[in-house]
Scaffold this motif. Structure first.
Motif, PDB file in Angstrom:
ATOM      1  N   LYS A 584     -46.621 -35.453 -11.275  1.00 17.55           N
ATOM      2  CA  LYS A 584     -47.586 -35.273 -10.446  1.00 17.55           C
ATOM      3  C   LYS A 584     -48.920 -35.383 -11.652  1.00 17.55           C
ATOM      4  O   LYS A 584     -48.922 -33.913 -12.436  1.00 17.55           O
ATOM      5  N   ILE A 592     -51.716 -39.902 -10.081  1.00 17.54           N
ATOM      6  CA  ILE A 592     -50.565 -40.746  -9.951  1.00 17.54           C
ATOM      7  C   ILE A 592     -48.993 -39.680  -9.434  1.00 17.54           C
ATOM      8  O   ILE A 592     -49.070 -38.584  -9.710  1.00 17.54           O
ATOM      9  N   LEU A 611     -43.821 -45.389  -9.505  1.00 17.62           N
ATOM     10  CA  LEU A 611     -45.612 -45.166  -9.446  1.00 17.62           C
ATOM     11  C   LEU A 611     -45.854 -44.892  -7.533  1.00 17.62           C
ATOM     12  O   LEU A 611     -46.080 -45.746  -7.343  1.00 17.62           O
ATOM     13  N   LEU A 613     -50.226 -45.211  -6.573  1.00 21.75           N
ATOM     14  CA  LEU A 613     -51.184 -44.693  -7.755  1.00 21.75           C
ATOM     15  C   LEU A 613     -51.736 -44.590  -6.305  1.00 21.75           C
ATOM     16  O   LEU A 613     -51.568 -45.433  -4.936  1.00 21.75           O
ATOM     17  N   VAL A 616     -56.663 -44.381  -6.781  1.00 11.67           N
ATOM     18  CA  VAL A 616     -57.653 -44.408  -8.284  1.00 11.67           C
ATOM     19  C   VAL A 616     -58.753 -45.593  -8.568  1.00 11.67           C
ATOM     20  O   VAL A 616     -57.881 -47.319  -7.953  1.00 11.67           O
ATOM     21  N   SER A 621     -57.743 -48.085 -14.978  1.00 15.38           N
ATOM     22  CA  SER A 621     -56.492 -48.404 -14.585  1.00 15.38           C
ATOM     23  C   SER A 621     -56.317 -49.731 -14.827  1.00 15.38           C
ATOM     24  O   SER A 621     -55.148 -49.626 -16.204  1.00 15.38           O
TER      25      SER A 621
END
Length: 872
Positions: A584, A592, A611, A613, A616, A621
């Motif tokens: 993490k 993430i 992954l 997200l 975010v 990003s």
């Protein structure tokens, strides 16, 4: 008369020279035949050579024979192995030997070889590859002895640049002599002779995967008394050097029926402590002639017994020093109180009974004293080790007392108080219950270390290790490399297996860091080809010797250009791969989660990641991460947050970043609290100018869900639904990582957005007909690239189709209205029969007038509509 004599002599010399020059061509085939005959009658192997050259002028009055590229290749069970190779093999003999008959032996006076290789192997069954002599019975041997093509009448011989390797597969023992130069002079025509020899070489010795000597310089100048009748070789006048340690030999060795008999003694000619420094290669010891020493050091030994297939000679080798010291003239520190007491012994003649006793090794630098002792038994079968270390060494004083050349100066204080007792089979089989450890080792004060396996030098501030019976515990490891700091603690399960048997290093560790920069640990190495001058970058390799787990926490991790905060997770390193779990990190205003693997086992590193997200920042990003930028280049126009799951795999570049051309996977995302900034996108600006019934900047993207897949540099977007006020939109299509695109946007446009004239036409419809004209589909095709887009719509065609539909509906309405009015008019005339002909004619004319009027009105409306659109 004189002229005739001179002329005759001249002709004779000319003929002689011509004969000497031509003779090699005459006798060449004979020499080749003799060489082949000699080989074929004596060896069972594949023998070849490039050519045989004969010269009568080079060593006149002797003949010289040169054999080029002679090789002897073994047959089964060593098929394909090279037993012997020589680039040049030269033989010298008297010219008269060339005129002997086919069955007469030739006498060879000398021979030499250069750039030769001898490769001796004994396999696990005890068979040697050098046993290539043809097996013959006694009668055949007697006949062969009467027709040998060559006899040895050697006066001298010379060997230049020979490499000899001896490998015993059963004991995993390897001995190599490299750059061997040897020559000897003596009359081998005599059965007893003194052979004056000169030898120098470099010795390397490995046993069971452990290197004990590497390129140790050896030289020997000796007169050997040779008794060929008894095959006995006696050391007479001799002097040997091991590196710079002088030794002298006395005694003999003799070839006997079942092996070799040794009866030798050897030792240093004096007991000066300089003898010890002479053991160290000159490159590391410097000029020992100027070193001030005190005390003594001596080497002595004896070898007595037979070397057979089952036994070795008994021997006892002693290295001893008492109360010695040394100081180099240009260095400030001295090493003093040196005591060495070491014995290497075999008392039985059995290989397994060799043992080493290091009874004492101690020395002092300033006030620091270091002591060691060890006993190693049963070397060849299951080595038993019993060792103790105790003392203190200030590493900074090492270079102040000894002229060792280091890239980085040593620092730190090493303290040791350790006892260990184990056997190698327990180490190999991980039977830790048989290993007895106690004590601890610590390193404080800052120790600097760098090596080819590290991207940057390590500065170890503190470390301490505790030796327990079943485990070696790393209590503390506090270090800095580059701009990164790490603290590690944990346990090592098979440290001895890693140290002595090249086994994997197993353990479990906890790692903490305030700031960790990945490139400080995994920067790729570069190599330069000296021939071409080209520089190549080697991919980062995860060490194959690691098999461990790591629980990590770091406040900041810098990877490529990304700053990750509050990083935590677990890593398992095994088989040149890292498995990440529960990893993490906080980044881009959200966090993430990551699981997956990275492997460097193949030539090209590979990765497979999942992954997650969570909230975010979209713009950050998808602009700072090249991979996300390639997957969704339009995302940089969106302000807001994103929840997303991404599955992806592919290759990694040499600096461990994803190779975009190889990645594949899928992405599912949900947009949160978003807005659109058209100024950041030529595509959206172009779309807005072509579709004026929406304001792109006011698109409602809240809770919009997107799903896409990517492979081979192409991204496919599944149909995604958007909404602008009361206009529904659907987007789908593809784009490439090269920014090329092919997208379709389908708008469900209410008719009211299509102009005043269209609305006027609609207003003339009945309420029920107006409900049939609620919206019109309009498609925009987006091609080109995101930086140079091309937008085409079917808006004009859609509007034309709608107007035509409205005209038709108006026409039908007016026709219906006209028909109804006419019916009413006709229905009010009571004298229908008298006026029937007139009424029918009037009715027909009225319908045509209505149609004409409707067409004119519709045309005026359409023309007016598109004139307005054109002006706009």
């Amino acid at each position: 008369m004189l002229k005739k004599i001179l002329k005759g002599v001249g002709i004779f010399l000319l003929i002689s020279i011509i004969a000497l020059a031509a003779a090699p061509f005459i006798f060449k085939d004979k020499i080749k035949a003799l060489v082949l005959k000699s080989i074929n009658e004596n060896v069972d192997a594949e023998v070849s050579f490039a050519d045989v050259d004969l010269s009568l002028l080079r060593n006149f009055p002797n003949a010289s024979v040169n054999i080029a590229d002679l090789s002897i290749i073994n047959k089964a069970p060593f098929k394909g192995d090279t037993l012997f190779y020589a680039g040049d093999l030269n033989v010298k003999m008297s010219i008269k030997e060339l005129f002997k008959g086919e069955n007469e032996a030739m006498n060879l006076e000398s021979f030499s070889s250069s750039n030769a290789l001898v490769n001796l192997i004994i396999n696990k069954d005890g068979i040697g590859n050098y046993d290539i002599a043809l097996k013959t019975n006694e009668e055949d041997t007697k006949e062969d002895s009467e027709s040998q093509p060559f006899n040895l009448n050697i006066q001298n011989y010379e060997i230049n640049n020979l490499r000899m390797v001896y490998f015993d597969e059963s004991s995993n023992m390897k001995l190599a002599l490299d750059s061997l130069n040897h020559n000897g002079t003596g009359n081998f025509a005599e059965q007893k002779l003194d052979l004056d020899t000169h030898t120098n070489t470099k010795l390397s010795f490995d046993m069971d995967g452990t290197n004990y000597m590497r390129n140790v310089a050896l030289s020997l100048d000796a007169v050997l008394g040779i008794d060929l009748d008894n095959m006995k070789f006696e050391f007479k006048d001799n002097k040997a050097l091991i590196n710079q340690l002088p030794l002298e030999f006395d005694g003999f060795l003799q070839m006997v029926e079942d092996g070799q008999l040794y009866k030798l003694t050897f030792g240093t000619p004096d007991s000066d402590f300089k003898n010890f420094l002479g053991l160290v290669p000159e490159a590391y010891s410097g000029d020992i002639s100027k070193v001030k020493t005190s005390g003594e050091f001596k080497v002595s030994g004896k070898v007595d017994g037979k070397l057979t297939e089952t036994t070795i000679p008994k021997f006892n080798i002693e290295l001893a020093s008492k109360n010695a010291s040394f100081q180099y003239p240009d260095l400030p520190k001295s090493v003093k109180n040196i005591v060495i007491d070491t014995h290497i012994v075999n008392e039985t003649g059995n290989m397994k009974d060799i043992y080493v006793d290091l009874n004492q090794l101690s020395f002092a630098i300033d006030q620091d004293v270091f002591n060691a002792k060890a006993n190693i038994k049963n070397l060849t079968e299951n080595a038993l080790v019993d060792a103790k270390l105790n003392g203190v060494i200030n590493l900074a004083n090492v270079t102040k007392a000894y002229p060792v050349q280091l890239d980085q100066p040593l620092s730190g204080v090493l303290k040791a108080d350790v006892a260990t007792k184990f056997d190698m089979k327990s180490v190999e089989n991980s039977q830790y219950q048989n290993i007895q450890n106690s004590g601890n080792i610590s390193l404080t004060g800052g120790f600097n270390y760098e090596g080819p396996e590290l991207a940057k030098p390590f500065k170890i501030n503190n470390t301490s290790i505790t030796f327990n019976p079943n485990q070696i515990k790393l209590n503390d490891f506090d270090a800095v490399t580059g701009s990164s700091d790490i603290k590690v603690s944990g346990g090592l399960d098979n440290f001895y297996g890693f140290l002595f048997k090249n086994q994997t290093l197993k353990g479990n560790f906890d790692l903490a860091s305030n700031k960790l920069i990945v490139s400080d640990f995994m920067a790729p190495t570069t190599t330069t080809d000296e021939t071409t001058g080209t520089t190549t970058t080697e991919a980062v390799k995860i060490p194959a010797f690691l098999d461990c787990t790591l629980s990590a926490k770091a406040n900041t991790v810098v990877y490529d250009n990304l700053n990750l905060k509050n990083v935590s997770g677990n890593l398992a390193i095994k088989d040149e791969a890292i498995t990440l779990s529960n990893l993490k990190m906080d980044i881009f205003g959200g966090n993430i989660g990551l699981t997956g693997t990275v492997s460097t086992k193949e030539n090209t590193p590979k990765f497979n990641m999942d992954l997650g997200l969570n909230s975010v920042n979209i713009a950050e990003s998808f602009t700072q991460v090249d991979m996300l930028k390639s997957i969704a280049p339009i995302a940089n126009t969106i302000n807001g947050k994103l929840n997303s799951t991404i599955k992806l795999s592919g290759n990694l570049t040499n600096d461990m970043t994803p190779d975009l051309k190889t990645i594949s996977g899928d992405l599912f995302g949900q947009l949160l609290s978003t807005s659109v900034n058209t100024e950041n996108s030529k595509l959206l600006s172009s779309l807005a100018s072509n579709v004026q019934f929406i304001d792109v900047s006011k698109l409602n993207l809240d809770d919009v869900k997107a799903s896409l897949t990517f492979k081979d540099g192409k991204v496919a977007l599944k149909p995604m639904n958007l909404k602008y006020q009361d206009i529904n939109m659907t987007v789908d299509g593809t784009h490439g990582f090269d920014q090329s695109m092919n997208y379709n946007v389908t708008f469900d446009v209410p008719a009211k957005y299509l102009g005043t004239e269209v609305n006027n036409l609609i207003s003339k419809l009945s309420a029920s007909d107006q409900q049939k004209i609620e919206s019109v589909p309009v498609t925009a095709n987006l091609t080109g690239s995101f930086t140079s887009p091309s937008v085409k719509t079917d808006l004009k065609q859609a509007t034309t189709n709608l107007a035509s539909q409205l005209v038709q509906m108006q026409k039908e309405k007016l026709i219906n209205q006209g028909t109804g009015a006419l019916s009413n008019l006709l229905g009010g005339n009571k004298d229908a029969s008298s006026n029937s002909t007139t009424s029918d004619s009037t009715k027909t004319e009225t319908k045509e007038d209505v149609k004409t009027t409707v067409k004119e009105k519709a045309s005026d409306a359409i023309n007016s509509l598109f004139k307005k659109k054109k002006s706009e």
